[in-house]
Design an enzyme around this catalytic site. Structure first.
Site, PDB file in Angstrom:
ATOM      1  N   HIS A  41       0.834 -37.907 -39.998  1.00 59.22           N
ATOM      2  CA  HIS A  41       2.162 -37.570 -40.172  1.00 59.22           C
ATOM      3  C   HIS A  41       2.927 -36.223 -40.893  1.00 59.22           C
ATOM      4  O   HIS A  41       2.601 -35.699 -42.012  1.00 59.22           O
ATOM      5  CB  HIS A  41       2.562 -38.413 -41.629  1.00 59.22           C
ATOM      6  CG  HIS A  41       1.698 -39.755 -41.422  1.00 59.22           C
ATOM      7  ND1 HIS A  41       1.285 -40.764 -41.760  1.00 59.22           N
ATOM      8  CD2 HIS A  41       2.936 -41.094 -40.621  1.00 59.22           C
ATOM      9  CE1 HIS A  41       1.465 -41.543 -41.403  1.00 59.22           C
ATOM     10  NE2 HIS A  41       2.016 -41.858 -40.902  1.00 59.22           N
ATOM     11  N   HIS A  73      -7.315 -42.340 -39.421  1.00 55.63           N
ATOM     12  CA  HIS A  73      -6.730 -43.968 -40.683  1.00 55.63           C
ATOM     13  C   HIS A  73      -7.510 -45.015 -39.662  1.00 55.63           C
ATOM     14  O   HIS A  73      -7.439 -45.984 -40.507  1.00 55.63           O
ATOM     15  CB  HIS A  73      -4.989 -44.256 -39.995  1.00 55.63           C
ATOM     16  CG  HIS A  73      -4.366 -43.493 -40.941  1.00 55.63           C
ATOM     17  ND1 HIS A  73      -4.414 -42.537 -42.001  1.00 55.63           N
ATOM     18  CD2 HIS A  73      -3.188 -42.770 -40.084  1.00 55.63           C
ATOM     19  CE1 HIS A  73      -3.351 -41.793 -42.399  1.00 55.63           C
ATOM     20  NE2 HIS A  73      -2.970 -41.540 -41.030  1.00 55.63           N
ATOM     21  N   HIS A 123       0.530 -49.361 -44.757  1.00 59.84           N
ATOM     22  CA  HIS A 123       0.139 -47.614 -44.344  1.00 59.84           C
ATOM     23  C   HIS A 123      -1.259 -47.778 -43.728  1.00 59.84           C
ATOM     24  O   HIS A 123      -1.585 -49.181 -43.562  1.00 59.84           O
ATOM     25  CB  HIS A 123      -1.027 -47.507 -46.324  1.00 59.84           C
ATOM     26  CG  HIS A 123      -0.958 -45.973 -45.245  1.00 59.84           C
ATOM     27  ND1 HIS A 123      -2.935 -45.569 -44.830  1.00 59.84           N
ATOM     28  CD2 HIS A 123      -1.005 -44.654 -45.520  1.00 59.84           C
ATOM     29  CE1 HIS A 123      -2.303 -44.317 -44.884  1.00 59.84           C
ATOM     30  NE2 HIS A 123      -1.406 -44.047 -45.547  1.00 59.84           N
ATOM     31  N   GLU A 125      -4.339 -46.613 -42.157  1.00 61.22           N
ATOM     32  CA  GLU A 125      -5.365 -46.951 -42.718  1.00 61.22           C
ATOM     33  C   GLU A 125      -5.585 -48.083 -43.684  1.00 61.22           C
ATOM     34  O   GLU A 125      -6.970 -49.515 -43.244  1.00 61.22           O
ATOM     35  CB  GLU A 125      -5.451 -45.839 -43.829  1.00 61.22           C
ATOM     36  CG  GLU A 125      -7.589 -46.020 -43.769  1.00 61.22           C
ATOM     37  CD  GLU A 125      -8.097 -45.308 -45.443  1.00 61.22           C
ATOM     38  OE1 GLU A 125      -7.347 -43.782 -45.430  1.00 61.22           O
ATOM     39  OE2 GLU A 125      -8.618 -45.876 -46.574  1.00 61.22           O
ATOM     40  N   CYS A 189     -11.565 -40.492 -51.160  1.00 63.26           N
ATOM     41  CA  CYS A 189     -12.466 -39.457 -50.405  1.00 63.26           C
ATOM     42  C   CYS A 189     -12.241 -38.401 -51.342  1.00 63.26           C
ATOM     43  O   CYS A 189     -11.563 -38.052 -51.840  1.00 63.26           O
ATOM     44  CB  CYS A 189     -11.582 -39.381 -49.118  1.00 63.26           C
ATOM     45  SG  CYS A 189     -11.822 -37.506 -48.363  1.00 63.26           S
ATOM     46  N   ASN A 219      -0.726 -39.563 -48.652  1.00 58.94           N
ATOM     47  CA  ASN A 219      -0.988 -38.652 -49.551  1.00 58.94           C
ATOM     48  C   ASN A 219      -0.884 -36.954 -50.110  1.00 58.94           C
ATOM     49  O   ASN A 219      -0.882 -36.566 -50.919  1.00 58.94           O
ATOM     50  CB  ASN A 219      -2.611 -37.537 -48.651  1.00 58.94           C
ATOM     51  CG  ASN A 219      -2.501 -37.196 -48.490  1.00 58.94           C
ATOM     52  OD1 ASN A 219      -1.922 -35.599 -48.225  1.00 58.94           O
ATOM     53  ND2 ASN A 219      -2.451 -37.116 -46.387  1.00 58.94           N
ATOM     54  N   SER A 261      -2.580 -33.964 -44.119  1.00 52.67           N
ATOM     55  CA  SER A 261      -1.999 -33.109 -42.624  1.00 52.67           C
ATOM     56  C   SER A 261      -0.839 -32.379 -42.303  1.00 52.67           C
ATOM     57  O   SER A 261      -0.814 -32.071 -41.233  1.00 52.67           O
ATOM     58  CB  SER A 261      -1.187 -35.106 -42.025  1.00 52.67           C
ATOM     59  OG  SER A 261       0.205 -34.862 -42.872  1.00 52.67           O
TER      60      SER A 261
HETATM   61  S1  SF4 Z   1      -8.647 -38.092 -46.447  1.00 51.05           S
HETATM   62 FE1  SF4 Z   1     -10.335 -37.783 -46.736  1.00 51.05          FE
HETATM   63  S2  SF4 Z   1     -11.133 -39.670 -45.804  1.00 51.05           S
HETATM   64 FE2  SF4 Z   1      -8.548 -39.670 -45.199  1.00 51.05          FE
HETATM   65  S3  SF4 Z   1      -8.436 -38.957 -42.910  1.00 51.05           S
HETATM   66 FE3  SF4 Z   1      -9.235 -36.885 -44.587  1.00 51.05          FE
HETATM   67  S4  SF4 Z   1     -11.421 -36.437 -45.093  1.00 51.05           S
HETATM   68 FE4  SF4 Z   1     -11.111 -38.595 -44.071  1.00 51.05          FE
END
Ligand code: SF4
Length: 570
Positions: A41, A73, A123, A125, A189, A219, A261
């Site tokens: 994103h 994701h 989302h 994921e 994570c 995020n 991202s």
């Molecule tokens: S935030 Fe963590 S779980 Fe999500 S893509 Fe990045 S490393 Fe992987």
């Protein structure tokens, strides 16, 4: 005003891995390449992917061909199957940490467990995770939603990997008290946890927080929410042009962070602009930041570094006309660096946006400056001697061949290529070019002895290698995206840092050993201080991100000026 950059800002492992995988596929394959949904994103990265002819598909056609990459994701298993059935070659770039959650859900769903996913139903994921729950998955974004669900006989509880850790802790406490038979897994994570706990701390310690990243990125939005909870002024921007500096003017300290991202060149660009604009309230600091950026963008800093290093090499060789040789090196480096930057405006748009804009705006002046400085360098070498002139001419042609097809080189595909198409060539070419102008040219003009020249060449080339490879590490994401194959891209960041450190340790060792010989003047020993300081700085920069990329570049370039200053006083 104090400005700090979060250590955890930027690409996480999963995103970096997915971006690398799609770029590798694009470089190696002639087939059309698609991502299933937006790769990440971030609007700038998506724009860049389209320029590289990597398109996205949002629905699965009945028939298709080419390569489709599943992003970090992940997707429901039936989507992966449908892509393969349609005729696509599928590259699954689901982050290994997301795969772990998928595996947990599938294992317990097969045993008849219900699945509770703490995360946003829409989302991607979570959509992917629900696909593994065998139709018995429930998403939860608030305590009220959890309380509204029936008490299941057997349930597994997981969180979207980028969930708010504090909220998941609340859920876990409730489950342990009211449904102790639920199986709870820690699936947030580590990278998310670190990012969130750092922003909580930074929001407490600073007056304002700037969060850099896509407005659609879950995020990144969560980082902004967490910072807001500390009651501080929070600005979520996609790039530096969106900052309202007036609202930040009362802040005495600002923390900058970025989502998982956000590529590092956008963070660096934002930091540099924020530093310069926010310091406008302090005219002296503002002027210093502007000067720093100007010296870096115009390559005057790099050219001065080459000049000071040449002066140091000349002093070590005890050659005549030290200033004359230093000037030749400065003019050569200035000319080559400017010309190469002029050729890379298009790709610099991504990894050095400020520099690209500067070169675009001042293209004519910079061409004039490059031609005059290159010509003046050649003239000065000509009056030094024919051999010096020929060597500098060859080095100039090699420098130009980096971006132009002047030297016939056959690429992997059998076509005539430029030097830049040879993997890792940039670091090596710059090292050799600087080593030649800073050490060999003064040696040739003064008919110096071979052994001392060899030692000094290794010293100069070692420093330049460390500098260039370190800058390549700073630009690794942008270079990868724009298709440059620098040494860190070939070897990876960790190995490159190790090689840089070995080169600097070797450098310290050579100078140290010469103390026991008559190869160099005894006081040359003091120059070992420079690789030693660079070693400490680069080791620190490897671990710490609190300093912006522009500062790091400026500090490393400054160590070259220190080489000349030490040589002047010893
Ligand atoms: S935030 Fe963590 S779980 Fe999500 S893509 Fe990045 S490393 Fe992987």
């Amino acid at each position: 005003m104090k400005i700090v950059v979060a250590k955890t800002a930027g690409f996480c492992m999963g995103v970096r891995r997915a971006v690398d995988m799609v770029l590798d596929a694009s470089n190696l394959s002639q087939e059309p390449i698609y991502t299933y949904g937006p790769l990440i994103h971030n609007p700038q990265v998506l724009e860049m992917l389209e320029e590289k002819k990597i398109f996205r598909i949002d629905t699965i056609p009945e028939k298709g061909s080419g390569i489709v990459l599943i992003r970090a994701h992940g997707v429901p298993p039936e989507d992966e199957k449908a892509l393969k059935d349609a005729g696509f070659t599928v590259i699954n770039a689901t982050c290994p940490r997301v795969v772990r959650v998928q595996v947990i859900i599938r294992k317990y769903a097969q045993k008849g467990y219900s699945t509770l996913i703490i995360g946003d139903q829409k989302h991607p994921e979570v959509v992917g995770l629900l696909g593994y729950a065998k139709g018995n998955g429930h998403t939860i974004t608030s305590m009220a939603q959890l309380l509204a669900l029936p008490r299941f006989k057997a349930a597994v509880v997981v969180a979207q990997t980028t969930q708010d850790t504090a909220f998941y802790d609340e859920i876990k406490v409730w489950c342990k008290t009211h449904a102790p038979h639920y199986k709870i897994f820690d699936t947030i994570c580590g990278s998310t946890e670190k990012r969130q706990s750092e922003i909580r701390r930074l929001a407490r310690e600073n007056d304002a927080v700037i969060v850099v990243g896509g407005k659609q990125s879950g995020n990144t939005k969560r980082l902004a929410q967490i910072a807001s909870m500390a009651g501080k002024l929070v600005t979520h921007i996609e790039d530096a042009s969106q900052i309202d500096y007036k609202t930040l003017s009362s802040a005495r300290s600002v923390a900058i962070t970025a989502g998982a991202s956000t590529p590092n060149w956008i963070i660096n660009d934002a930091c540099s602009k924020i530093e310069t604009n926010l310091q406008k309230l302090h005219p002296i600091k503002a002027a210093l930041f502007l000067l720093r950026d100007f010296l870096l963008k115009t390559n005057i800093m790099a050219a001065a570094g080459a000049g000071f290093l040449t002066y140091a090499c000349s002093v070590l060789q005890q050659t005549a006309q030290s200033f004359h040789h230093a000037l030749i090196a400065m003019l050569y480096v200035l000319s080559m660096q400017i010309i190469n930057n002029l050729f890379t405006i298009k790709s610099d748009k991504y990894n050095h946006p400020q520099r690209a804009l500067f070169y675009k705006k001042n293209r004519t002046y910079l061409w004039v400056l490059a031609v005059i400085s290159g010509g003046a360098g050649l003239y000065l070498s000509f009056i030094t001697g024919m051999l010096s002139f020929v060597i500098l001419l060859v080095m100039s042609l090699l420098g130009l061949s980096y971006n132009l097809k002047l030297v016939p080189i056959i690429s992997k595909k059998g076509q005539i290529a430029r030097i830049k198409d040879i993997p890792g060539s940039k670091t090596i070419l710059i090292t050799l070019a600087w080593g030649t102008v800073t050490c060999l040219l003064p040696a040739v003009a003064n008919h110096s002895d071979l052994m001392p020249v060899a030692v000094i060449f290794l010293f100069a080339a070692g420093l330049v290698f460390a500098r260039t490879a370190f800058f390549d590490i700073l630009a690794i994401q942008g270079d990868r995206i724009t298709g440059k194959e620098t040494l860190p891209i070939l070897l990876g960041e960790k190995k490159s840092f190790d090689i840089i450190k070995y080169a600097l340790i070797f450098n310290i060792g050579i100078i140290f050993l010469t103390v026991f010989t008559d190869l160099l003047v005894k006081r040359a020993f003091f120059l070992a201080f420079i690789p030693f300081i660079m070693l400490l700085l680069i080791s620190f920069f490897e671990k710490d991100n609190l300093i912006s990329g522009a500062h790091k570049e400026f500090i490393i370039e400054s160590s070259f000026l220190a080489t000349g200053l030490i040589a002047a006083v010893i």
